[in-house]
Scaffold this active site. Structure first.
Site, PDB file in Angstrom:
ATOM      1  NE  ARG A 142      -3.263  -2.070   2.628  1.00 18.88           N
ATOM      2  CZ  ARG A 142      -3.678  -3.503   3.158  1.00 18.88           C
ATOM      3  NH1 ARG A 142      -2.524  -3.377   4.253  1.00 18.88           N
ATOM      4  NH2 ARG A 142      -4.768  -4.039   4.124  1.00 18.88           N
ATOM      5  NE  ARG A 190      -3.245  -2.939  -1.771  1.00 15.09           N
ATOM      6  CZ  ARG A 190      -2.886  -4.017  -0.658  1.00 15.09           C
ATOM      7  NH1 ARG A 190      -1.364  -4.075  -0.699  1.00 15.09           N
ATOM      8  NH2 ARG A 190      -3.186  -4.695  -0.261  1.00 15.09           N
ATOM      9  CG  HIS A 242      -4.904   1.065  -4.198  1.00 15.80           C
ATOM     10  ND1 HIS A 242      -4.228   1.150  -3.541  1.00 15.80           N
ATOM     11  CD2 HIS A 242      -6.100   0.862  -4.503  1.00 15.80           C
ATOM     12  CE1 HIS A 242      -5.186   0.111  -2.757  1.00 15.80           C
ATOM     13  NE2 HIS A 242      -6.653  -0.460  -3.694  1.00 15.80           N
ATOM     14  CG  HIS A 267      -6.966  -8.325   0.972  1.00 14.30           C
ATOM     15  ND1 HIS A 267      -7.096  -8.488  -0.722  1.00 14.30           N
ATOM     16  CD2 HIS A 267      -6.633  -6.945   1.018  1.00 14.30           C
ATOM     17  CE1 HIS A 267      -6.996  -7.391  -1.563  1.00 14.30           C
ATOM     18  NE2 HIS A 267      -7.224  -6.171  -0.859  1.00 14.30           N
ATOM     19  CE1 TYR A 287      -6.913  -6.963  -7.464  1.00 16.62           C
ATOM     20  CE2 TYR A 287      -6.667  -7.494  -5.751  1.00 16.62           C
ATOM     21  CZ  TYR A 287      -6.419  -7.175  -6.120  1.00 16.62           C
ATOM     22  OH  TYR A 287      -6.715  -5.274  -5.635  1.00 16.62           O
ATOM     23  CE  LYS A 331      -6.760  -0.349   4.236  1.00 17.35           C
ATOM     24  NZ  LYS A 331      -8.030  -0.235   3.314  1.00 17.35           N
TER      25      LYS A 331
END
Length: 303
Positions: free
Chosen positions: A153, A250, A247, A273, A282, A178
């Site tokens: 990220r 990514r 992004h 994730h 994806y 995160k």
């Protein structure tokens, strides 16, 4: 319909300021998250038109959602706004300042789900292959190789320190993601070579006490917006013909890895994730890739 330009942000009510302070101090929310929440709370106050926020009910929130939708805000953006408002009222409810959360049960209008745009492998190669000459180009290439190599990220890359996350012996980089979670991701050979070249250049730019891995011309840590601008500039300089943002690298990392491996769980872990649902988008990118191959190769595919 375009979204009307927001008025300059004025101070929030005491309750909202206290909530943002709680998010920053207790929940360790990132500065960008706090900035977005502040903007969303300003929307709530604007739509409330002077009414005390603790007097608003579910009917008011539904009307506000309709207003935002009419102003052109997407369903996804409204969902984010509602999440902010829901959190505020949940915080007020815990302090027994309101009898119920007026945002509970209210959902944003559905909008078409857009697939993240990824570069093709050839486009990624065209972006990264041209050699770097000037010092800042050496830095940029190291950043973008690491982006694409490890699927980081933007905040993770900007927060890297010298020696703090890179492990050449193991071939890994460890980042703080995160919610304060750390994860380790492999780093490819091209990225290591670019990082080694930048290490030599960085020593002549950054002060000895500066911990940041990627620094500006003046030797200070690069901001996320500066990294974003440099990536767009490189895409233009190599004539890529598309706007490239962090992004997108990514997304490209994830879709190219999935196309080659087919291992969705591995991609989930590498992206950091928490839910497989976030990664399943994806599989649609992978299906598009397979559909193009079918259309090009199957004798009965063409009309």
């Amino acid at each position: 319909m375009s979204v009307p330009r927001e008025a300059p942000l004025a101070p929030l009510t005491d309750e909202c300021e206290a909530y943002l302070a709680y998010l920053g101090d207790q929940r360790r929310a990132a500065p960008l998250t706090l900035e977005n929440y502040r903007r969303d709370l300003h929307r709530l106050e604007r739509l409330g038109d002077g009414r005390a926020l603790m007097t608003l009910g579910a009917a008011d929130i539904r009307r506000f959602v309709a207003r935002l939708h009419g102003e052109g805000l997407s369903g996804r953006s409204i969902a984010r706004v509602l999440s902010c408002w829901r959190g505020l009222y949940r915080w007020l409810l815990r302090r027994r300042l309101i009898p119920a959360n007026p945002v509970d049960g209210i959902r944003a209008p559905k909008s078409p789900r857009l697939l993240p745009r990824a570069l093709s492998p050839d486009q990624a190669q065209a972006l990264l292959d041209p050699p770097a000459e000037a010092a800042l180009e050496v830095r940029d290439l190291a950043m973008f190789e690491l982006f694409y190599s490890s699927g980081l990220r933007l905040s993770e890359l900007a927060g890297l320190d010298v020696g703090g996350g890179l492990d050449p012996a193991e071939g890994m980089v460890t980042v703080l993601g995160k919610r304060g979670k750390t994860r380790s991701v492999p780093v490819g050979a091209h990225a290591w070579a670019a990082l080694k070249a930048w290490d030599t250049v960085r020593a002549a730019i950054a002060p000895a006490a500066e911990p940041a891995l990627f620094v500006t011309r003046s030797g200070r840590r690069m901001s996320p917006s500066a990294i974003r601008d440099r990536l767009a500039r490189r895409a233009r300089s190599v004539g890529l013909g598309v706007h490239v943002h962090p992004h997108m690298l990514r997304h490209s990392f994830a879709s190219h890895l999935l196309q080659s491996s087919g291992d969705l769980r591995a991609v989930q872990e590498l992206l950091g994730h928490s839910s497989i649902r976030s990664t399943q988008v994806y599989t649609h990118l992978d299906f598009q890739h397979l559909a193009r191959i079918y259309d090009a190769a199957h004798p009965r595919a063409r009309k």
